[in-house]
Design a protein around this motif. Structure first.
Motif, mmCIF file in Angstrom:
data_model
loop_
_atom_site.group_PDB
_atom_site.id
_atom_site.type_symbol
_atom_site.label_atom_id
_atom_site.label_comp_id
_atom_site.label_asym_id
_atom_site.label_seq_id
_atom_site.Cartn_x
_atom_site.Cartn_y
_atom_site.Cartn_z
ATOM 1 N N VAL A 123 -20.778 -118.682 11.681
ATOM 2 C CA VAL A 123 -21.422 -119.288 10.509
ATOM 3 C C VAL A 123 -22.761 -118.621 10.239
ATOM 4 C CG1 VAL A 123 -22.471 -121.399 9.613
ATOM 5 C CG2 VAL A 123 -20.260 -121.506 10.774
ATOM 6 N N CYS A 124 -23.596 -118.509 11.265
ATOM 7 C CA CYS A 124 -24.930 -117.924 11.080
ATOM 8 C C CYS A 124 -24.860 -116.448 10.712
ATOM 9 C CB CYS A 124 -25.756 -118.109 12.353
ATOM 10 S SG CYS A 124 -26.199 -119.823 12.691
ATOM 11 N N SER A 125 -23.887 -115.738 11.249
ATOM 12 C CA SER A 125 -23.729 -114.326 10.910
ATOM 13 C C SER A 125 -23.319 -114.161 9.445
ATOM 14 C CB SER A 125 -22.685 -113.677 11.828
ATOM 15 O OG SER A 125 -22.507 -112.314 11.506
ATOM 16 N N ALA A 126 -22.352 -114.959 8.986
ATOM 17 C CA ALA A 126 -21.914 -114.871 7.591
ATOM 18 C C ALA A 126 -23.036 -115.228 6.626
ATOM 19 C CB ALA A 126 -20.713 -115.782 7.363
ATOM 20 N N LEU A 127 -23.923 -116.116 7.037
ATOM 21 C CA LEU A 127 -25.032 -116.558 6.179
ATOM 22 C C LEU A 127 -26.244 -115.650 6.291
ATOM 23 C CD1 LEU A 127 -24.735 -120.397 6.784
ATOM 24 C CD2 LEU A 127 -24.185 -119.167 4.681
ATOM 25 N N LEU A 167 -32.341 -118.975 7.975
ATOM 26 C CA LEU A 167 -31.305 -118.636 7.003
ATOM 27 C C LEU A 167 -31.979 -118.369 5.664
ATOM 28 C CD1 LEU A 167 -28.884 -121.532 7.964
ATOM 29 C CD2 LEU A 167 -28.682 -119.152 8.691
ATOM 30 N N PRO A 168 -31.768 -117.196 5.061
ATOM 31 C CA PRO A 168 -32.450 -116.881 3.808
ATOM 32 C C PRO A 168 -31.912 -117.695 2.635
ATOM 33 C CG PRO A 168 -30.888 -115.146 4.379
ATOM 34 C CD PRO A 168 -30.923 -116.092 5.547
ATOM 35 N N LEU A 169 -32.808 -118.151 1.778
ATOM 36 C CA LEU A 169 -32.463 -118.841 0.537
ATOM 37 C C LEU A 169 -32.641 -117.864 -0.620
ATOM 38 C CD1 LEU A 169 -34.377 -122.192 1.210
ATOM 39 C CD2 LEU A 169 -31.898 -121.836 1.364
ATOM 40 N N ALA A 197 -17.289 -117.604 5.778
ATOM 41 C CA ALA A 197 -17.528 -116.759 4.608
ATOM 42 C C ALA A 197 -18.648 -117.346 3.769
ATOM 43 C CB ALA A 197 -16.255 -116.631 3.770
ATOM 44 N N ALA A 198 -19.426 -116.471 3.159
ATOM 45 C CA ALA A 198 -20.492 -116.876 2.244
ATOM 46 C C ALA A 198 -20.491 -115.942 1.047
ATOM 47 C CB ALA A 198 -21.846 -116.839 2.947
ATOM 48 N N LEU A 199 -20.690 -116.515 -0.133
ATOM 49 C CA LEU A 199 -20.747 -115.731 -1.367
ATOM 50 C C LEU A 199 -21.986 -116.111 -2.156
ATOM 51 C CD1 LEU A 199 -17.021 -115.965 -2.575
ATOM 52 C CD2 LEU A 199 -18.133 -113.972 -1.530
ATOM 53 N N TRP A 200 -22.632 -115.107 -2.699
ATOM 54 C CA TRP A 200 -23.746 -115.320 -3.620
ATOM 55 C C TRP A 200 -23.354 -114.671 -4.946
ATOM 56 C CZ3 TRP A 200 -24.189 -114.186 1.517
ATOM 57 C CH2 TRP A 200 -24.889 -115.107 2.305
#
Length: 288
Positions: A123-127, A167-169, A197-200
């Motif tokens: 989780v932390c790596s994906a974020l 965690l960056p915003l 997974a994370a998507l911006w």
């Protein structure tokens, strides 16, 4: 039985330095104690940091969300701020172990165990998270990709301790979504395979992406090729299918009691696609 006096984390660092490389920090104990029972760890000294309440928090600070290393799993699970900003955390915490472990285990202990099957590392790596390590020489910040340097090995050196996860915003105008998917043999078990997974998304295009896998390699697998594929494209089922195929190719599972290699590779791909689909849906809901 004598209860030790409380002390600030500078005192814990001093104790680590004084006692040497055979000393270990203990908080929840759910990572260290099982390893001691299996003779995988045999520390001469244990330093109890449960009184370091200043290391238990979840808060926004500037352009980051910061989590103290002593924050318990149950606090991560219940945090509305964390669920709003990074829902992958709640996804993961709902499938981590059982209430006993969640009530005592900490995010710092989970990350420092460096078990390849551990959920929060993915989780932390994906974020795109980073770890704050403090020692006698001061503080340093290490990306999660550099934090885990091998099976059960981290960048935390002798006389040092993990104090915070950052965690960056992203700036306004960027819609974000994240998700964690896991297959386990029974509720609360270590993963057979898991994907975060994370998507911006900005103006309908994926500005940045994060993909990481648990339990399908010697350490948490950061799937950088899938991230490169996703950047600059519009979210779609076909795109997520391609990213899943890359995850299947780039992981390195071993056969064990949880399944053969081909099965784990297949799971890595399927779970990556599911996590990306949910992350995109959450980002689009945020936009609406």
């Amino acid at each position: 039985m004598q209860t030790p006096a409380s002390f600030e984390y500078e005192g814990a660092i001093e104790a680590l330095q004084r006692l040497g490389s055979e000393a270990r920090i203990i908080a929840g104990g759910h990572s260290l104690l099982p390893m001691m029972k299996l003779r995988l760890a045999n520390p001469e000294h244990l330093i109890d940091i449960n009184d370091l309440h200043e290391l238990s928090y979840i808060r926004e600070e500037g352009d980051e969300l910061r989590i103290g290393a002593l924050t318990r799993h149950v606090e991560l699970l219940k945090s509305d701020l964390l669920a709003e900003r990074f829902p992958a955390f709640r996804d993961a915490e709902q499938v981590i172990a059982d209430p006993v472990v969640r009530n005592r285990g900490t995010i710092g202990g989970s990350l420092c165990q460096a078990d390849a099957a551990e959920d929060l590392s993915a989780v932390c790596s994906a974020l795109k998270g980073s770890a704050v390590i403090r020692g006698p020489e001061g503080e340093r910040v290490v990306g999660l990709d550099e934090f885990h340097i091998g099976p059960y090995m981290t960048a935390v050196g002798d006389g040092e301790m993990l104090t915070e996860v950052r965690l960056p915003l992203r700036a306004g105008g960027v819609q974000s979504g994240s998700a964690h998917e896991k297959v386990e043999r029974r509720a609360g078990d270590w993963a057979v395979a898991a994907a975060s997974a994370a998507l911006w998304i900005e103006n309908g295009t994926i500005a940045d992406a994060g993909v990481a896998l648990s339990a399908v390699g010697p350490t948490t697998v950061h799937v950088s090729r899938a991230e490169e594929l996703l950047r600059g494209k519009a979210p779609s089922e076909e795109l997520f299918e391609q990213a899943g195929e890359i995850s299947s190719e780039d992981c390195a599972p071993l056969p064990d009691g949880r399944g053969p290699v081909d099965y784990k590779r297949h799971l890595a791909g399927v779970l990556t696609k599911r996590a990306l689909r949910r992350a995109a849906a959450r980002a689009q809901h945020q936009e609406a």
